[in-house]
Every structure is written in structure tokens, then in C-alpha cells.
Scaffold this motif. Structure first.
Motif: not given
Length: 118
Positions: A75-76, A100-105
Motif C-alpha cells: 500500500q502506498s 515489506e517496505l519498498e521505496i521507489f526513488v
């Protein structure tokens, strides 16, 4: 700051520690042709201990250059434009036991983030 997986433009994944930059070589060669675009950072986090009746949990970032889309458990939870500014987001309602943490940079040129030139 440890245990992050970084995925570059080509889909290559490597373990990194934060702080991290993917322009450490091409950004130093004087050619002004370093990669601008989107890459990602991913990590699995255990749920912190907290009193669910009286406390909330925040994720805090001390800078993500230049734009970030933070995804927690699919979820954003926040998007942020401002490469060198601290930002945080309340993630209490999204937390699970394992997260689960994901960062789109994205460091593409844009009119939302300054400075664009040194």
C-alpha cells in the motif's frame, strides 16, 4: 540502515546500507550524464513493540532525493517531493507482524524539487 536491497534501472539487485547513492561513479566523472530515473530500495521489518491503545508508529526519512513513493505491505503510504528534507508518515494502520517496505526513488529533473543545479 542495514539490510536494504537496492534494485537499479537494469533490474540488478544488490545489498546496500543507507545512506546510499546510485550516482557515486557517473555523478563524479564531470560529464553531467549521470543516470536520472527511478530505482528502488526494499527491506523486511518486524513490527515494533508499541502500546496499540495509546501509541502510533511512524516511518521517518531524513532525505530521499528527489521524489519518493513509500510502499508498506503493498500500500502506498506517502509520496514526497523534496530531496533533502525530512518527512514522516503514520503507518500504524498498515502494520503487520512482518512488513515489506519498498521505496521507489526518482531523481529525474522536475519543477517540484530544488535545487536542480549546484
Amino acid at each position: 540502515m542495514t539490510g536494504w536491497n537496492f534494485t537499479d534501472l537494469s533490474g540488478n539487485r544488490q545489498a546496500v546500507e543507507l545512506p546510499h547513492t546510485w550516482n557515486n561513479k557517473d555523478g563524479q566523472d564531470g560529464g553531467n550524464d549521470y543516470y536520472r530515473g527511478t530505482c528502488s530500495y526494499k527491506k523486511t521489518l518486524s513490527c515494533p513493540e508499541y502500546n496499540k491503545e495509546t501509541e502510533v508508529v511512524y516511518l521517518q526519512f531524513h532525505g530521499v532525493n528527489a521524489s519518493a513513493n513509500v510502499i508498506l505491505n503493498g500500500q502506498s503510504v506517502i509520496t514526497h517531493d523534496g530531496g533533502y528534507s525530512t518527512f514522516r508518515v503514520n503507518v500504524t494502520d498498515v502494520l503487520k507482524e512482518e512488513n515489506e517496505l519498498e521505496i521507489f526513488v526518482d531523481n529525474s529533473k522536475n519543477d517540484k524539487v530544488y535545487p536542480q543545479n549546484a
